[in-house]
Design an enzyme around this catalytic site. Structure first.
Site, mmCIF file in Angstrom:
data_model
loop_
_atom_site.group_PDB
_atom_site.id
_atom_site.type_symbol
_atom_site.label_atom_id
_atom_site.label_comp_id
_atom_site.label_asym_id
_atom_site.label_seq_id
_atom_site.Cartn_x
_atom_site.Cartn_y
_atom_site.Cartn_z
ATOM 1 N N GLY A 70 5.552 4.797 2.719
ATOM 2 C CA GLY A 70 6.339 4.019 3.881
ATOM 3 C C GLY A 70 5.199 2.777 4.353
ATOM 4 O O GLY A 70 5.720 1.913 4.416
ATOM 5 N N GLN A 179 11.291 8.132 9.539
ATOM 6 C CA GLN A 179 11.706 9.344 10.232
ATOM 7 C C GLN A 179 12.962 9.592 10.350
ATOM 8 O O GLN A 179 13.329 10.821 10.871
ATOM 9 C CB GLN A 179 10.866 9.233 11.571
ATOM 10 C CG GLN A 179 9.399 9.375 11.432
ATOM 11 C CD GLN A 179 8.551 10.538 11.064
ATOM 12 O OE1 GLN A 179 9.274 11.733 10.925
ATOM 13 N NE2 GLN A 179 7.518 10.754 10.932
ATOM 14 N N ALA A 200 8.908 9.350 0.739
ATOM 15 C CA ALA A 200 9.376 10.565 0.215
ATOM 16 C C ALA A 200 8.810 11.848 1.008
ATOM 17 O O ALA A 200 9.496 12.862 1.113
ATOM 18 C CB ALA A 200 9.196 10.832 -1.080
ATOM 19 N N HIS A 201 7.666 11.796 1.332
ATOM 20 C CA HIS A 201 7.158 12.995 1.788
ATOM 21 C C HIS A 201 7.423 13.274 3.146
ATOM 22 O O HIS A 201 7.010 14.418 3.816
ATOM 23 C CB HIS A 201 5.150 12.822 1.768
ATOM 24 C CG HIS A 201 4.594 11.977 2.972
ATOM 25 N ND1 HIS A 201 4.372 12.446 3.938
ATOM 26 C CD2 HIS A 201 4.418 10.750 2.710
ATOM 27 C CE1 HIS A 201 3.807 11.585 4.761
ATOM 28 N NE2 HIS A 201 3.824 10.411 4.109
ATOM 29 N N THR A 237 2.094 -0.837 -12.684
ATOM 30 C CA THR A 237 2.856 0.123 -13.400
ATOM 31 C C THR A 237 3.585 1.578 -12.505
ATOM 32 O O THR A 237 2.737 2.057 -11.744
ATOM 33 C CB THR A 237 2.013 1.230 -14.476
ATOM 34 O OG1 THR A 237 1.585 -0.087 -15.294
ATOM 35 C CG2 THR A 237 2.370 2.009 -15.337
ATOM 36 N N CYS A 325 -1.972 10.122 12.415
ATOM 37 C CA CYS A 325 -3.366 9.292 12.241
ATOM 38 C C CYS A 325 -4.062 9.197 13.606
ATOM 39 O O CYS A 325 -5.423 9.134 13.466
ATOM 40 C CB CYS A 325 -2.695 7.843 12.074
ATOM 41 S SG CYS A 325 -1.285 7.781 11.122
HETATM 42 C C1 LIG Z 1 7.543 5.940 11.334
HETATM 43 C C2 LIG Z 1 6.590 5.959 10.315
HETATM 44 N N1 LIG Z 1 6.639 4.759 9.454
HETATM 45 C C3 LIG Z 1 5.414 4.954 8.396
HETATM 46 C C4 LIG Z 1 4.708 5.967 7.923
HETATM 47 C C5 LIG Z 1 3.787 5.862 6.994
HETATM 48 O O1 LIG Z 1 4.329 6.401 5.657
HETATM 49 P P1 LIG Z 1 3.339 6.840 4.439
HETATM 50 O O2 LIG Z 1 2.529 8.135 5.265
HETATM 51 O O3 LIG Z 1 4.364 7.200 3.380
HETATM 52 O O4 LIG Z 1 2.510 5.469 4.215
HETATM 53 C C6 LIG Z 1 4.835 7.116 8.750
HETATM 54 C C7 LIG Z 1 4.174 8.246 8.395
HETATM 55 O O5 LIG Z 1 3.405 8.817 8.970
HETATM 56 C C8 LIG Z 1 5.735 7.101 9.710
HETATM 57 O O6 LIG Z 1 6.013 8.271 10.564
#
Ligand SMILES: Cc1ncc(COP(=O)(O)O)c(C=O)c1O
Length: 399
Positions: A70, A179, A200-201, A237, A325
């Site tokens: 993301g 989300q 994806a996670h 890649t 975070c």
């Molecule tokens: C709203 C939102 N955007 C972006 C991200 C970042 O995604 P990624 O962990 O795949 O870099 C997150 C993940 O915490 C998120 O909740």
């Protein structure tokens, strides 16, 4: 009993996704750019994954660019679109004040490079008012970025309405749907956006894989320079096993979304109603609807959120105090602050984010635990507050 109520931070990898990842890691080692059969086999797996991801977004496969998640999708969308429009004199960027750091810090970086940036306020429910966007748009606005669903409170923004406003002024519209994908329907055309990020996670796929959907014909400046991968839009890649597994997760998310939303939504509502009924001094943050069905963010009066998080963790229950975070940093949530919550309420809020593996028994177990833990912490806080007051009195007496 270990209970995981932190699905907005990340989700456990689904069984069939783990199998696909292992299989592809073993069998699909070819470079998807290679002409020989090994390469073509890897490319075929990636094509299949791209179609599955596109189907989750009601989009065309050729408009999906795979990324490392993301964060990269958000960066590519914002930096790529901004840089593509710079020559046309558009040097203004808009985002909501409650975006994820992947968007907020990208805007900050662009501001350091001389771009003008505007953060849109949200109301007490966490929603961006279309009038706020109307007022912020200018002739030189290059791009507007407003997230589909918020990671901390789950609020779903009126994206179609906001995107239409941006388009009226010739601005590109990006939404971070990290989300929302898999939790509620995500249809790029119904949303009317130009760019949409997913990861994806967050839907039972592997970490380090994501995608940016790009409206056909929209030009972005690639942020990764190198080979001609992803039709010249993202060099490097491809992570074939990860992306093959993401495809399996996307197909599962598309098939299960409606039933999951109903089941998980009922569990979330049970948890929320139970907390409000059993524990005095609690309140839900953010509007009740529209919200993604798995998330609730609750303030516990006179309880420090970090202490409750640790107390729950000791009982085997995983929750969060906000975005992953910033947890551990004891920084009040920028989302709750933007909603105008008082300083103490931003410090005593817990996010419960449920997922497909959760059960009613788990919800009831947490509902049995919580009143006891909250009482204990409140008693400690009370003693501490009384201690401070006594100390103050003592000091005054000595003066
Ligand atoms: C709203 C939102 N955007 C972006 C991200 C970042 O995604 P990624 O962990 O795949 O870099 C997150 C993940 O915490 C998120 O909740």
């Amino acid at each position: 009993m270990r209970i995981y109520f932190d699905h907005n931070a990340t989700t456990p990898v689904a069984e069939e996704v783990a199998d696909a990842l292992a299989r592809a890691t073993r069998d699909l080692f070819g470079n998807a750019s290679s002409v020989h059969a090994f390469g073509q086999q890897a490319k075929a797996a990636m094509d299949e994954a791209r179609s599955a991801v596109a189907a989750l977004l009601a989009a065309e496969a050729s408009d999906v660019v795979f990324t490392s998640g993301g964060t990269e999708a958000d960066n590519l969308a914002i930096r790529g679109a901004a840089e593509a429009r710079e020559a046309a004199g558009r040097r203004h960027l808009i985002a909501s004040a409650i975006e994820h750091e992947a968007v907020l810090n990208t805007l900050k970086a662009m501001a350091r490079r001389g771009w003008r940036t505007t953060l849109l306020p949200v109301d007490a429910g966490g929603l961006v008012a279309p009038d706020a966007l109307r007022g912020a748009l200018a002739d030189d606005t290059a791009l507007v970025s407003v997230m589909h669903a918020n990671n901390e409170i789950g609020t779903v923004q009126p994206i179609a309405e906001l995107a239409a406003l941006a388009h009226e002024r010739g601005a590109i519209f990006h939404t971070d749907a990290v989300q929302s994908a898999g939790k509620i329907p995500v249809d790029v055309r119904a949303l009317g956006v130009d760019l949409l990020s997913i990861s994806a996670h967050k839907f039972y796929g592997p970490k380090g894989t994501g995608a940016l959907w790009i409206r056909r014909g929209l030009r972005l400046v690639p942020q990764m320079t190198g080979g001609r991968h992803e039709r010249n839009r993202r060099a490097g890649t491809e992570n074939v096993p990860g992306l093959a597994a993401m495809g399996v997760a996307a197909a599962h998310a598309a098939a299960a979304q409606a039933a999951d939303a109903a089941r998980i939504g009922a569990l979330r509502d049970r948890l929320e109603a139970g907390i409000l009924a059993r524990i005095a001094g609690t309140a839900v943050n953010g509007v009740r609807a529209p919200r993604v069905p798995n998330t609730t963010n609750v303030s516990f009066d006179r309880v420090e959120a970090e202490s409750l998080l640790i107390a729950l963790d000791l009982e085997g229950v995983a929750v969060s105090t906000g975005s992953a975070c910033s947890s551990g940093a004891l920084e009040p949530s920028h989302v709750l602050r933007a909603m105008g919550l008082s300083a103490h309420r931003t410090q005593n809020s817990i996010r419960f984010s449920l997922g497909s593996g959760n059960t009613e028994a788990e919800v009831d177990h947490v509902l049995d635990l919580l009143p006891r833990l909250v009482d204990k912490l409140r008693a400690l806080t009370g003693n501490w507050e009384r201690g401070i007051r006594n100390e103050e009195l003592g000091m005054r007496n000595e003066e």
